[in-house]
Design an enzyme around this catalytic site. Structure first.
Site, PDB file in Angstrom:
ATOM      1  N   HIS A  65     108.039  19.150  32.574  1.00 59.29           N
ATOM      2  CA  HIS A  65     109.068  19.342  33.608  1.00 59.29           C
ATOM      3  C   HIS A  65     110.366  19.889  33.013  1.00 59.29           C
ATOM      4  O   HIS A  65     111.205  19.141  32.521  1.00 59.29           O
ATOM      5  CB  HIS A  65     109.317  17.972  34.268  1.00 59.29           C
ATOM      6  CG  HIS A  65     110.099  18.050  35.530  1.00 59.29           C
ATOM      7  ND1 HIS A  65     109.852  17.221  36.604  1.00 59.29           N
ATOM      8  CD2 HIS A  65     111.138  18.836  35.912  1.00 59.29           C
ATOM      9  CE1 HIS A  65     110.689  17.497  37.578  1.00 59.29           C
ATOM     10  NE2 HIS A  65     111.496  18.475  37.174  1.00 59.29           N
ATOM     11  N   HIS A  67     113.453  23.091  33.654  1.00 52.67           N
ATOM     12  CA  HIS A  67     113.982  24.172  34.493  1.00 52.67           C
ATOM     13  C   HIS A  67     114.574  25.231  33.578  1.00 52.67           C
ATOM     14  O   HIS A  67     115.510  24.944  32.826  1.00 52.67           O
ATOM     15  CB  HIS A  67     115.047  23.643  35.454  1.00 52.67           C
ATOM     16  CG  HIS A  67     114.514  22.667  36.456  1.00 52.67           C
ATOM     17  ND1 HIS A  67     114.004  23.046  37.678  1.00 52.67           N
ATOM     18  CD2 HIS A  67     114.373  21.317  36.400  1.00 52.67           C
ATOM     19  CE1 HIS A  67     113.585  21.965  38.343  1.00 52.67           C
ATOM     20  NE2 HIS A  67     113.791  20.901  37.590  1.00 52.67           N
ATOM     21  N   LEU A  68     114.022  26.446  33.632  1.00 50.92           N
ATOM     22  CA  LEU A  68     114.496  27.510  32.733  1.00 50.92           C
ATOM     23  C   LEU A  68     115.396  28.533  33.418  1.00 50.92           C
ATOM     24  O   LEU A  68     115.998  29.359  32.751  1.00 50.92           O
ATOM     25  CB  LEU A  68     113.312  28.203  32.043  1.00 50.92           C
ATOM     26  CG  LEU A  68     112.521  27.316  31.066  1.00 50.92           C
ATOM     27  CD1 LEU A  68     111.434  28.125  30.370  1.00 50.92           C
ATOM     28  CD2 LEU A  68     113.437  26.672  30.036  1.00 50.92           C
ATOM     29  N   HIS A 239     109.485  12.470  37.614  1.00 58.57           N
ATOM     30  CA  HIS A 239     110.662  11.613  37.385  1.00 58.57           C
ATOM     31  C   HIS A 239     110.691  10.299  38.189  1.00 58.57           C
ATOM     32  O   HIS A 239     111.558  10.108  39.036  1.00 58.57           O
ATOM     33  CB  HIS A 239     111.966  12.377  37.603  1.00 58.57           C
ATOM     34  CG  HIS A 239     111.991  13.335  38.783  1.00 58.57           C
ATOM     35  ND1 HIS A 239     111.652  12.961  40.052  1.00 58.57           N
ATOM     36  CD2 HIS A 239     112.315  14.642  38.849  1.00 58.57           C
ATOM     37  CE1 HIS A 239     111.779  14.006  40.858  1.00 58.57           C
ATOM     38  NE2 HIS A 239     112.175  15.038  40.149  1.00 58.57           N
ATOM     39  N   ASP A 312     112.932  16.908  32.683  1.00 61.56           N
ATOM     40  CA  ASP A 312     113.676  17.440  33.840  1.00 61.56           C
ATOM     41  C   ASP A 312     114.950  18.144  33.374  1.00 61.56           C
ATOM     42  O   ASP A 312     116.004  18.035  34.010  1.00 61.56           O
ATOM     43  CB  ASP A 312     113.987  16.353  34.876  1.00 61.56           C
ATOM     44  CG  ASP A 312     114.277  16.955  36.256  1.00 61.56           C
ATOM     45  OD1 ASP A 312     114.232  18.199  36.402  1.00 61.56           O
ATOM     46  OD2 ASP A 312     114.550  16.171  37.187  1.00 61.56           O
ATOM     47  N   HIS A 316     123.058  23.622  34.319  1.00 65.92           N
ATOM     48  CA  HIS A 316     123.952  24.088  35.387  1.00 65.92           C
ATOM     49  C   HIS A 316     125.233  24.608  34.759  1.00 65.92           C
ATOM     50  O   HIS A 316     125.681  24.101  33.721  1.00 65.92           O
ATOM     51  CB  HIS A 316     124.297  22.943  36.350  1.00 65.92           C
ATOM     52  CG  HIS A 316     123.152  22.535  37.233  1.00 65.92           C
ATOM     53  ND1 HIS A 316     122.628  23.354  38.203  1.00 65.92           N
ATOM     54  CD2 HIS A 316     122.435  21.392  37.292  1.00 65.92           C
ATOM     55  CE1 HIS A 316     121.625  22.729  38.813  1.00 65.92           C
ATOM     56  NE2 HIS A 316     121.484  21.539  38.271  1.00 65.92           N
ATOM     57  N   PRO A 330     122.997  18.601  41.159  1.00 65.07           N
ATOM     58  CA  PRO A 330     122.255  17.557  40.447  1.00 65.07           C
ATOM     59  C   PRO A 330     121.483  18.129  39.254  1.00 65.07           C
ATOM     60  O   PRO A 330     120.924  19.226  39.352  1.00 65.07           O
ATOM     61  CB  PRO A 330     121.293  17.032  41.510  1.00 65.07           C
ATOM     62  CG  PRO A 330     121.119  18.150  42.473  1.00 65.07           C
ATOM     63  CD  PRO A 330     122.380  18.980  42.434  1.00 65.07           C
TER      64      PRO A 330
END
Ligand code: DOR
Ligand code: ZN
Ligand code: ZN
Length: 438
Positions: A65, A67-68, A239, A312, A316, A330
């Site tokens: 998990h 995020h790229l 998660h 996760d 950002h 988030p």
């Protein structure tokens, strides 16, 4: 370009699984060629030698998990920068979530992410395919095409969003069983989390923040366990964050339901007392819960009720985090800090051995995803995907110094004992002493 040819590597003085006296490990053609006290004698004169001083040798970590952000938000992370963060964290395979812009909801996008990951060549980048078109929760994607494409997509998820409609989830599970792929659910009943920014409890009430109740997660976990049972399908819970989710997972597993689950380092370590600062860096979905939830999650990971750790990792931009708490996006960084946190919580406490840690960070996630060349035993003939950990380094986290293009780490200024000092990916060193090696 594909994964470049690898030189012969000699890892001197490492301790596989932190057990026994140090040995040498010879790596040739992407595989472990010799292992033992005298393995170094077989090394050719031009071998690349790394003296590792008794460090712990583990199978390379697998993150189900991540995020790229590529395509779409390359200002916050790219496949290249995220792969570098992964290599620094000891990861040799990551699963890149589908909530990119445009989303990974068709074969063109999933194959493109796969191809770029191969070109970067720092770890295996497996794109996760979306379950529904546009992550809207309405119409199923062409999962079969994505599974048959170059990326051979193995996991499907609308992560960031929940597949909330029970009929859509039922159909997705039925198709996934036929295709032999896995649905990973972001368990959040949206009717119960409208406007929510923090865990529903005394802290949020005092701070005036709208609450995200545990029931929003648990009701979906219970529902999906039952849907998976009746579809004869597997389901994976992203998660896990509450004591109740742990109880539901234990129940579902006791019924023989094919359910697996992951927990993040931040839900293992942090709780909602952090919110007192109103610092947006602590905003995450699902939210940081209470201390008893974190304890139950740690116990469930030790007992196997929760199968594995997943980061996760959610980069950002500064302007999306350094703002009013309720306006902050988030998500928090995770790839470069996962091992130090899990080691601090579970090895230093005596709750886990390094072999147990290898199970939850490498072996089980590889099994869940169906990877055959990751999470393998450290033995002659096995693929050389490895992480080298110094258990007694003293490392202080500084967000600006991380390889990620974003700096939203909730661990700023924290010092950890264990650190990844080397990563071997298909027989090649991809990180060494805090530097990613292109
Ligand atoms: O905190 C989160 N951030 N949770 C999610 O489910 C999505 C993720 C993101 O994409 O930033
Ligand atoms: Zn999620
Ligand atoms: Zn996520």
């Amino acid at each position: 370009m594909t994964v470049p040819e690898s030189p012969t590597l000699l890892l001197r003085r490492v301790r596989p699984y932190g057990e026994g006296d140090p040995v040498d490990v010879l790596i040739r053609d992407g595989r472990i060629a010799a292992l033992g006290p005298g393995a170094g004698e077989e090394a050719p004169a031009d071998a690349e030698v790394h003296d590792l001083d008794g460090a712990v040798l583990l199978p390379g970590f697998v993150d189900l998990h991540t995020h790229l952000r590529e395509p779409g938000r390359e200002d916050t992370e790219t496949i290249a920068s995220g792969s570098a963060a992964a290599a620094l964290g000891g990861y040799t395979a990551v699963f890149a979530m589908a909530n990119t812009q445009p989303p990974q909801d068709n074969q063109t996008v999933t194959d493109s992410v796969w191809r770029i990951g191969r070109e970067v060549g720092l770890c295996d980048v497996h794109p996760v395919g979306a379950v529904t078109v546009g992550l809207k929760g309405e119409q199923l994607t062409e999962m079969g095409q994505m599974a048959d494409g170059a990326a051979k997509v193995k996991i499907f998820s609308d992560d960031g969003m929940c597949v909330y409609d029970p009929l859509v989830m039922r159909r997705a599970l039925e198709y996934s069983a036929g295709l032999g792929v896995l649905i990973a659910q972001h368990a959040e009943e949206p009717r119960l989390t409208r406007g929510a920014v923090a865990h529903e409890g005394p802290t949020a009430a005092r701070l005036g923040l709208t609450g995200w109740p545990r029931s929003a997660e648990e009701s979906i976990v219970a529902r999906d366990a039952i849907l998976a049972r009746d579809a004869g399908a597997r389901v994976h819970i992203c998660h896990a964050s509450t004591t109740g989710t742990v109880e539901l997972l234990a129940w579902a597993k006791s019924q023989g339901i094919s359910i697996t689950a992951e927990v993040t380092p931040h839900h293992l370590l942090l709780d909602d007392s952090r919110l007192e600062t109103y610092d947006g860096v602590y905003r995450v979905n699902p939210p940081l819960r209470e201390a008893h939830d974190a304890r139950a999650l740690r116990e469930a990971l030790v007992s196997g009720v929760i199968d594995c750790v997943a980061t996760d990792h959610a980069p950002h931009a500064a302007q999306e985090k350094c703002c009013e708490f309720a306006a902050a996006r988030p998500g928090m960084l995770g790839l470069e800090t996962a091992l130090p946190i899990v080691a601090a919580l579970l090895i230093d406490s005596g709750d886990m051995t390094w072999r147990d840690l290898a199970r939850v960070m490498s072996v089980r996630p590889a099994e869940i995803a169906g990877l055959t060349d990751q999470g393998r035993p450290i033995e002659v003939g096995e693929p050389a995907n490895l992480a080298v950990v110094d258990p007694d380094s003293s490392w202080t986290v500084i967000g600006e110094d991380l390889a990620s293009l974003s700096a939203n780490t909730p661990y700023e200024g924290m010092t950890f004992a264990a650190r990844v000092v080397g990563t071997v990916y298909h027989g090649r060193m991809t990180s060494r002493d805090g530097k990613a090696l292109a």
